[in-house]
Design an enzyme around this catalytic site. Structure first.
Site, mmCIF file in Angstrom:
data_model
loop_
_atom_site.group_PDB
_atom_site.id
_atom_site.type_symbol
_atom_site.label_atom_id
_atom_site.label_comp_id
_atom_site.label_asym_id
_atom_site.label_seq_id
_atom_site.Cartn_x
_atom_site.Cartn_y
_atom_site.Cartn_z
ATOM 1 C CE LYS A 162 37.393 -80.824 34.254
ATOM 2 N NZ LYS A 162 35.993 -81.272 33.640
ATOM 3 C CG ASN A 210 27.722 -84.651 23.676
ATOM 4 O OD1 ASN A 210 27.754 -85.798 23.536
ATOM 5 N ND2 ASN A 210 27.226 -83.949 24.486
ATOM 6 C CE LYS A 265 8.634 -76.194 14.890
ATOM 7 N NZ LYS A 265 7.817 -76.773 13.640
ATOM 8 C CG ASP A 313 31.678 -77.934 28.506
ATOM 9 O OD1 ASP A 313 31.883 -78.606 29.529
ATOM 10 O OD2 ASP A 313 32.539 -78.099 27.599
ATOM 11 C CE LYS A 326 39.637 -81.418 29.192
ATOM 12 N NZ LYS A 326 38.965 -82.028 28.010
ATOM 13 C CG PHE A 330 36.210 -90.842 30.571
ATOM 14 C CD1 PHE A 330 36.025 -91.294 31.741
ATOM 15 C CD2 PHE A 330 36.577 -92.047 29.952
ATOM 16 C CE1 PHE A 330 35.834 -92.629 32.529
ATOM 17 C CE2 PHE A 330 36.622 -93.483 30.309
ATOM 18 C CZ PHE A 330 36.214 -93.634 31.499
HETATM 19 N N1 CTP Z 1 32.713 -82.946 32.908
HETATM 20 C C1 CTP Z 1 31.663 -82.746 33.727
HETATM 21 N N2 CTP Z 1 31.046 -81.766 33.806
HETATM 22 C C2 CTP Z 1 31.169 -80.910 32.663
HETATM 23 C C3 CTP Z 1 32.071 -81.050 31.460
HETATM 24 C C4 CTP Z 1 32.960 -82.335 31.744
HETATM 25 O O1 CTP Z 1 31.633 -83.419 34.776
HETATM 26 N N3 CTP Z 1 30.111 -79.639 32.814
HETATM 27 C C5 CTP Z 1 33.613 -84.194 33.013
HETATM 28 C C6 CTP Z 1 33.467 -85.288 31.940
HETATM 29 O O2 CTP Z 1 32.256 -86.210 32.342
HETATM 30 C C7 CTP Z 1 34.748 -85.920 31.720
HETATM 31 C C8 CTP Z 1 35.582 -84.648 32.169
HETATM 32 O O3 CTP Z 1 35.130 -83.788 32.704
HETATM 33 O O4 CTP Z 1 34.961 -86.856 32.674
HETATM 34 C C9 CTP Z 1 36.365 -83.895 30.828
HETATM 35 O O5 CTP Z 1 35.281 -83.487 30.120
HETATM 36 P P1 CTP Z 1 35.572 -82.894 28.808
HETATM 37 O O6 CTP Z 1 34.473 -82.459 28.036
HETATM 38 O O7 CTP Z 1 36.610 -83.430 27.938
HETATM 39 O O8 CTP Z 1 36.633 -81.487 29.203
HETATM 40 P P2 CTP Z 1 36.038 -80.199 29.736
HETATM 41 O O9 CTP Z 1 36.404 -80.395 31.158
HETATM 42 O O10 CTP Z 1 34.494 -79.959 29.608
HETATM 43 O O11 CTP Z 1 36.930 -79.103 29.127
HETATM 44 P P3 CTP Z 1 36.824 -78.774 27.375
HETATM 45 O O12 CTP Z 1 35.493 -78.869 27.131
HETATM 46 O O13 CTP Z 1 37.230 -77.314 27.482
HETATM 47 O O14 CTP Z 1 37.995 -79.779 26.699
#
Ligand code: CTP
Length: 399
Positions: free
Chosen positions: A343, A212, A291, A281, A339, A325
């Site tokens: 969380k 990303n 490959k 995610d 969140k 975040f």
């Molecule tokens: N985070 C994490 N592990 C994951 C996904 C997210 O620890 N697998 C943490 C990120 O580091 C951040 C927070 O969760 O502090 C929110 O991450 P974000 O990507 O905004 O949200 P998600 O919980 O993944 O939800 P979505 O992608 O559906 O918005």
């Protein structure tokens, strides 16, 4: 602009070595950071770099020998010594190091070193054999024992053609050392802080991965700010192309799974966790060992869920303060608050990553910090380093 430097008086001492030319870059960088710079040079230093260069860059008169035009040397060294918030000698030759270690004051620079009460830093630069000589090492040790800060030189090709230790430390390292001294609030001493930063890479095949746009800048800025404020910092970082901050423990990881294992392993020792990483995610369910070759048909990659690291930290939380975040492109408040609760966090920093001025790749950030106790703090657009300090200021109120 970095608030640690704004309006601070930095006295730069330059002694006579080839690395003296780098003092011009240091001066220019310190001025851009918002500090006031005055320069003291030894007579020999003026043979390597013209005082006019430093005068133009600093915007101040350069003080360069005992009996300068002002003929007020006796007053000058005291005035400069008092003016300085911090004194940095870069480059510091074996000669100036030896004088300072023995309390010799026979020119303006050595006299000012003796006369100042400001924290003083030496950045040595000289030939490797000279640097490694026992007498020089003993002198450096003495200076350290007296409370001076030494920024060790780097290794590389020296002006004399030799390879080895003795190159003046990077200007970045000198600036970091100054920043650590200039930051007055050492309010995180005794705290151990865990920061995650950057993206994660999820392997598709030996040459490809899914990732990303995270640059890691926000997490690195938080790690650096915590270290400057006196904390012991563990930085768990995904792959980035930026230099890691100095003085923090770096734990490099690649995938979300690796980040999970490393973060969970450090969690029980941590007092505060800043979870700034943009964790993928999903990961590819079946990673190809060779490959993947192209063909005429579309291909489908099956993705499976990665563990949610922060969710797990929230679930097993004991004494830790958890800061999450939420990078969003819509419904900022609603998603962030969800969140925060789901969380089991103490804070969540919500920011809109659809704007170019702040967010993923930018050097700037803005956002809203929501606390579980209902407090809401809007942090306007600013440099990510200042932004990091603002978040920490809020989190500290909660301890
Ligand atoms: N985070 C994490 N592990 C994951 C996904 C997210 O620890 N697998 C943490 C990120 O580091 C951040 C927070 O969760 O502090 C929110 O991450 P974000 O990507 O905004 O949200 P998600 O919980 O993944 O939800 P979505 O992608 O559906 O918005």
């Amino acid at each position: 602009m970095n608030s640690s430097f704004t309006g601070k008086n930095i006295l730069l001492g330059i002694s006579g070595g080839i690395a003296a030319y780098k003092a011009a870059d240091l001066t220019s960088r310190l001025i851009k950071l918002g500090s006031n710079v005055k320069v003291v040079m030894t007579k020999n230093a003026t043979r390597f770099i013209h005082p006019l260069t430093l005068e133009s860059l600093s915007g101040n008169q350069v003080y360069h020998d005992t009996f300068q035009s002002t003929e007020r040397y006796d007053i000058e060294h005291i005035a400069l010594a008092k003016w300085a918030d911090v004194f940095v000698i870069a480059p510091a030759t074996a000669n100036v190091i030896g004088k300072a270690a023995c309390g010799i004051a026979d020119d303006l620079l050595s006299t000012t070193i003796l006369a100042t009460e400001a924290k003083t830093i030496f950045a040595p630069a000289m030939n490797t054999v000279m640097y490694q000589k026992r007498v020089v090492q003993d002198n450096l040790k003495k200076l350290e024992d007296f409370g001076y800060v030494i920024i060790p030189p780097g290794k590389g090709r020296l002006a004399c053609g030799d390879w080895g230790e003795g190159k003046l430390a990077d200007v970045d390292d000198i600036i970091s050392a100054l920043e650590e001294i200039l930051w007055e609030k050492k309010d995180l001493v005794g705290k151990r802080i865990l920061v995650t930063a950057g993206p994660t890479n999820e392997t598709i095949d030996p040459v490809r991965f899914i990732s990303n746009r995270s640059s890691g800048k926000m997490g690195y800025a938080i790690a650096k700010a915590c270290a400057i404020r006196g904390a012991t910092v563990d930085l768990v970082t995904g792959p980035t192309s930026i230099d890691p901050p100095k003085g923090v423990n770096i734990h490099s990881v690649e995938s979300a799974k690796e980040m999970y294992n490393t973060t969970i392993g450090l969690y029980s020792y941590s007092d505060i966790v800043f979870k700034a990483a943009a964790v993928a995610d999903y990961r590819v369910q079946e990673v190809a060992t060779d490959k993947i070759k192209k063909g005429s048909e579309p291909i489908t990659l099956k993705l499976e869920r990665n563990p949610d690291i922060l969710l797990e930290l929230g679930r097993t939380k004991k004494h830790q303060i958890l800061v999450g975040f939420a990078a969003e492109t819509q419904e900022l408040e609603q998603y962030a608050l969800r969140k925060l609760k789901d969380k089991n966090l103490d804070f969540i920093l919500a920011n809109d990553v659809s704007t170019k001025r702040s967010g993923f790749q930018s050097d700037f950030n803005q956002g809203i910090l929501y606390c579980i106790n209902g407090d809401v703090e809007t942090i306007p657009l600013m440099d990510k380093e200042d932004f990091a300090h603002r978040i920490i200021d809020e989190v500290i109120k909660y301890i």
